[in-house]
Design a protein around this motif. Structure first.
Motif, PDB file in Angstrom:
ATOM      1  N   TYR A   1      19.215 -48.823   6.657  1.00  0.00           N
ATOM      2  CA  TYR A   1      18.782 -47.549   7.223  1.00  0.00           C
ATOM      3  C   TYR A   1      19.296 -46.366   6.402  1.00  0.00           C
ATOM      4  O   TYR A   1      18.667 -45.335   6.351  1.00  0.00           O
ATOM      5  N   THR A   2      20.464 -46.520   5.805  1.00  0.00           N
ATOM      6  CA  THR A   2      21.136 -45.384   5.167  1.00  0.00           C
ATOM      7  C   THR A   2      21.090 -45.379   3.648  1.00  0.00           C
ATOM      8  O   THR A   2      21.468 -44.385   3.038  1.00  0.00           O
ATOM      9  N   GLN A   3      20.644 -46.469   3.047  1.00  0.00           N
ATOM     10  CA  GLN A   3      20.563 -46.503   1.582  1.00  0.00           C
ATOM     11  C   GLN A   3      19.542 -47.530   1.127  1.00  0.00           C
ATOM     12  O   GLN A   3      19.166 -48.420   1.870  1.00  0.00           O
ATOM     13  N   ASN A   4      19.111 -47.370  -0.107  1.00  0.00           N
ATOM     14  CA  ASN A   4      18.211 -48.327  -0.738  1.00  0.00           C
ATOM     15  C   ASN A   4      19.022 -49.258  -1.629  1.00  0.00           C
ATOM     16  O   ASN A   4      20.007 -48.840  -2.230  1.00  0.00           O
ATOM     17  N   THR A   5      18.582 -50.497  -1.721  1.00  0.00           N
ATOM     18  CA  THR A   5      19.214 -51.424  -2.657  1.00  0.00           C
ATOM     19  C   THR A   5      18.782 -51.041  -4.069  1.00  0.00           C
ATOM     20  O   THR A   5      17.808 -50.300  -4.244  1.00  0.00           O
ATOM     21  N   PRO A   6      19.469 -51.537  -5.107  1.00  0.00           N
ATOM     22  CA  PRO A   6      19.033 -51.241  -6.480  1.00  0.00           C
ATOM     23  C   PRO A   6      17.580 -51.666  -6.741  1.00  0.00           C
ATOM     24  O   PRO A   6      16.837 -50.951  -7.415  1.00  0.00           O
ATOM     25  N   LYS A   7      17.163 -52.797  -6.186  1.00  0.00           N
ATOM     26  CA  LYS A   7      15.769 -53.228  -6.354  1.00  0.00           C
ATOM     27  C   LYS A   7      14.806 -52.264  -5.662  1.00  0.00           C
ATOM     28  O   LYS A   7      13.749 -51.937  -6.198  1.00  0.00           O
ATOM     29  N   GLU A   8      15.185 -51.809  -4.466  1.00  0.00           N
ATOM     30  CA  GLU A   8      14.344 -50.846  -3.750  1.00  0.00           C
ATOM     31  C   GLU A   8      14.255 -49.531  -4.515  1.00  0.00           C
ATOM     32  O   GLU A   8      13.192 -48.901  -4.555  1.00  0.00           O
ATOM     33  N   GLU A   9      15.346 -49.104  -5.122  1.00  0.00           N
ATOM     34  CA  GLU A   9      15.344 -47.874  -5.919  1.00  0.00           C
ATOM     35  C   GLU A   9      14.402 -48.005  -7.113  1.00  0.00           C
ATOM     36  O   GLU A   9      13.654 -47.083  -7.429  1.00  0.00           O
ATOM     37  N   LEU A  10      14.427 -49.173  -7.766  1.00  0.00           N
ATOM     38  CA  LEU A  10      13.543 -49.412  -8.901  1.00  0.00           C
ATOM     39  C   LEU A  10      12.081 -49.395  -8.466  1.00  0.00           C
ATOM     40  O   LEU A  10      11.241 -48.751  -9.095  1.00  0.00           O
ATOM     41  N   VAL A  11      11.783 -50.072  -7.365  1.00  0.00           N
ATOM     42  CA  VAL A  11      10.411 -50.079  -6.843  1.00  0.00           C
ATOM     43  C   VAL A  11       9.997 -48.667  -6.454  1.00  0.00           C
ATOM     44  O   VAL A  11       8.870 -48.235  -6.735  1.00  0.00           O
ATOM     45  N   LEU A  12      10.907 -47.921  -5.839  1.00  0.00           N
ATOM     46  CA  LEU A  12      10.614 -46.555  -5.423  1.00  0.00           C
ATOM     47  C   LEU A  12      10.274 -45.672  -6.625  1.00  0.00           C
ATOM     48  O   LEU A  12       9.363 -44.838  -6.550  1.00  0.00           O
ATOM     49  N   GLU A  13      10.982 -45.837  -7.735  1.00  0.00           N
ATOM     50  CA  GLU A  13      10.669 -45.085  -8.952  1.00  0.00           C
ATOM     51  C   GLU A  13       9.248 -45.372  -9.408  1.00  0.00           C
ATOM     52  O   GLU A  13       8.504 -44.452  -9.768  1.00  0.00           O
ATOM     53  N   HIS A  14       8.856 -46.642  -9.388  1.00  0.00           N
ATOM     54  CA  HIS A  14       7.493 -47.015  -9.798  1.00  0.00           C
ATOM     55  C   HIS A  14       6.454 -46.463  -8.826  1.00  0.00           C
ATOM     56  O   HIS A  14       5.386 -46.010  -9.241  1.00  0.00           O
ATOM     57  N   VAL A  15       6.764 -46.495  -7.553  1.00  0.00           N
ATOM     58  CA  VAL A  15       5.837 -45.989  -6.532  1.00  0.00           C
ATOM     59  C   VAL A  15       5.642 -44.482  -6.685  1.00  0.00           C
ATOM     60  O   VAL A  15       4.519 -43.981  -6.583  1.00  0.00           O
ATOM     61  N   ILE A  16       6.715 -43.763  -6.932  1.00  0.00           N
ATOM     62  CA  ILE A  16       6.623 -42.312  -7.133  1.00  0.00           C
ATOM     63  C   ILE A  16       5.781 -42.004  -8.359  1.00  0.00           C
ATOM     64  O   ILE A  16       4.933 -41.109  -8.342  1.00  0.00           O
ATOM     65  N   GLU A  17       5.976 -42.761  -9.422  1.00  0.00           N
ATOM     66  CA  GLU A  17       5.168 -42.569 -10.636  1.00  0.00           C
ATOM     67  C   GLU A  17       3.703 -42.887 -10.365  1.00  0.00           C
ATOM     68  O   GLU A  17       2.805 -42.183 -10.818  1.00  0.00           O
ATOM     69  N   TYR A  18       3.448 -43.948  -9.603  1.00  0.00           N
ATOM     70  CA  TYR A  18       2.078 -44.300  -9.233  1.00  0.00           C
ATOM     71  C   TYR A  18       1.432 -43.170  -8.430  1.00  0.00           C
ATOM     72  O   TYR A  18       0.279 -42.807  -8.671  1.00  0.00           O
ATOM     73  N   ALA A  19       2.176 -42.604  -7.489  1.00  0.00           N
ATOM     74  CA  ALA A  19       1.646 -41.514  -6.666  1.00  0.00           C
ATOM     75  C   ALA A  19       1.277 -40.306  -7.528  1.00  0.00           C
ATOM     76  O   ALA A  19       0.264 -39.643  -7.282  1.00  0.00           O
ATOM     77  N   LYS A  20       2.081 -40.024  -8.538  1.00  0.00           N
ATOM     78  CA  LYS A  20       1.776 -38.914  -9.453  1.00  0.00           C
ATOM     79  C   LYS A  20       0.483 -39.186 -10.208  1.00  0.00           C
ATOM     80  O   LYS A  20      -0.376 -38.312 -10.322  1.00  0.00           O
ATOM     81  N   GLN A  21       0.341 -40.398 -10.741  1.00  0.00           N
ATOM     82  CA  GLN A  21      -0.877 -40.763 -11.460  1.00  0.00           C
ATOM     83  C   GLN A  21      -2.094 -40.723 -10.542  1.00  0.00           C
ATOM     84  O   GLN A  21      -3.166 -40.253 -10.923  1.00  0.00           O
ATOM     85  N   PHE A  22      -1.935 -41.215  -9.327  1.00  0.00           N
ATOM     86  CA  PHE A  22      -3.012 -41.225  -8.351  1.00  0.00           C
ATOM     87  C   PHE A  22      -3.480 -39.800  -8.054  1.00  0.00           C
ATOM     88  O   PHE A  22      -4.669 -39.526  -7.978  1.00  0.00           O
ATOM     89  N   SER A  23      -2.512 -38.882  -7.873  1.00  0.00           N
ATOM     90  CA  SER A  23      -2.876 -37.499  -7.544  1.00  0.00           C
ATOM     91  C   SER A  23      -3.571 -36.800  -8.708  1.00  0.00           C
ATOM     92  O   SER A  23      -4.366 -35.885  -8.490  1.00  0.00           O
ATOM     93  N   LEU A  24      -3.304 -37.225  -9.942  1.00  0.00           N
ATOM     94  CA  LEU A  24      -4.014 -36.654 -11.083  1.00  0.00           C
ATOM     95  C   LEU A  24      -5.477 -37.086 -11.096  1.00  0.00           C
ATOM     96  O   LEU A  24      -6.366 -36.312 -11.440  1.00  0.00           O
TER      97      LEU A  24
END
Length: 181
Positions: free
Chosen positions: A50-73
Motif C-alpha cells: 500500500y505504501t511503496q512499490n517494489t523495484p519490479k513495480e517501479e520498473l514497470v511503472l517507468e515503462h507504463v508512464i513512457e507508454y502513456a506519453k507515446q499514446f498521448s502523442l
C-alpha cells in the motif's frame, strides 16, 4: 477615488484538493465521498504494497508512464487510466492494484453469485465529475471494507473476486456519449 475592495465570496475561501470538489453548481460544492474516505484511511501498520512499490513495480511503472506519453502523442484526444494513486497516495500501475481476493463463502466462486454479491453489498456512489477518471483507486480490500464505491471501485472489487475464484477476469473501462448514458 479609490475603489472598494471586492469581498471574497464563500467559494473563494474553500481550500480543498482539485479532484475532491465539484463546482458545477457554484452554490453547493460537493465533496467526493471516496476522496474523504481515502484521506481518513489509516492503518497502524499498512501492508508494504500500500505504501511503496517494489523495484519490479517501479520498473514497470517507468515503462507504463513512457507508454502513456507515446499514446498521448498519437491519440491526443483519448485518456488512459494506467497509474492512479491508491488510498495511501502512492502512484500504482493499475494492474498491481488489482490482486486476487479469496472469500470464505463457496457461493462466491460462481461468477453470477459473485456479481450479485458486489451489486447488493456495495453502495453505489456516482463519480463527482462524470466525464473524468477518479484521482484515487483504492485497493479491492478497502472497497469491500468500506462497502461503497463508484463504477471503477465496483469493477475493481468484482474483478478481484473473480480472479480470486479462478476466473480469467480483466478490468476494462470506456466512455460513452451522453445519449447512451
Amino acid at each position: 477615488k479609490a475603489r472598494p475592495k471586492r469581498r471574497k465570496n464563500r467559494l473563494d475561501k474553500i481550500e480543498m484538493a482539485e479532484d475532491n470538489i465539484d463546482f458545477t453548481d457554484a452554490n453547493r460544492p460537493r465533496v467526493n465521498p471516496k476522496e474523504s474516505r481515502c484521506s481518513k484511511f489509516r492503518y497502524s501498520e499498512p501492508p508494504l504494497c500500500y505504501t511503496q512499490n517494489t523495484p519490479k513495480e517501479e520498473l514497470v511503472l517507468e515503462h507504463v508512464i513512457e507508454y502513456a506519453k507515446q499514446f498521448s502523442l498519437i491519440y491526443d484526444d483519448r485518456e488512459l487510466l494506467l497509474y492512479p494513486k491508491n488510498e495511501c497516495g502512492v502512484v500504482k500501475f493499475i494492474c498491481t492494484t488489482l490482486r486476487p481476493t479469496k472469500m470464505a463463502f463457496l457461493e462466491l466462486y460462481d461468477h453470477l453469485h459473485c456479481a450479485k454479491f458486489v451489486a447488493n453489498f456495495l453502495d453505489y456512489e456516482e463519480l463527482t465529475v462524470p466525464n473524468r477518471f477518479p484521482s484515487v483507486i483504492p485497493s479491492p480490500t478497502n472497497i469491500l471494507q468500506w462497502q461503497a464505491g463508484d463504477c471503477f471501485d465496483f469493477a475493481m472489487a468484482l474483478t478481484s473476486l473473480l480472479i480470486g475464484a479462478g476466473y480469467d477476469a480483466y478490468f476494462v473501462y470506456g466512455k460513452a456519449p451522453r445519449y447512451v448514458t
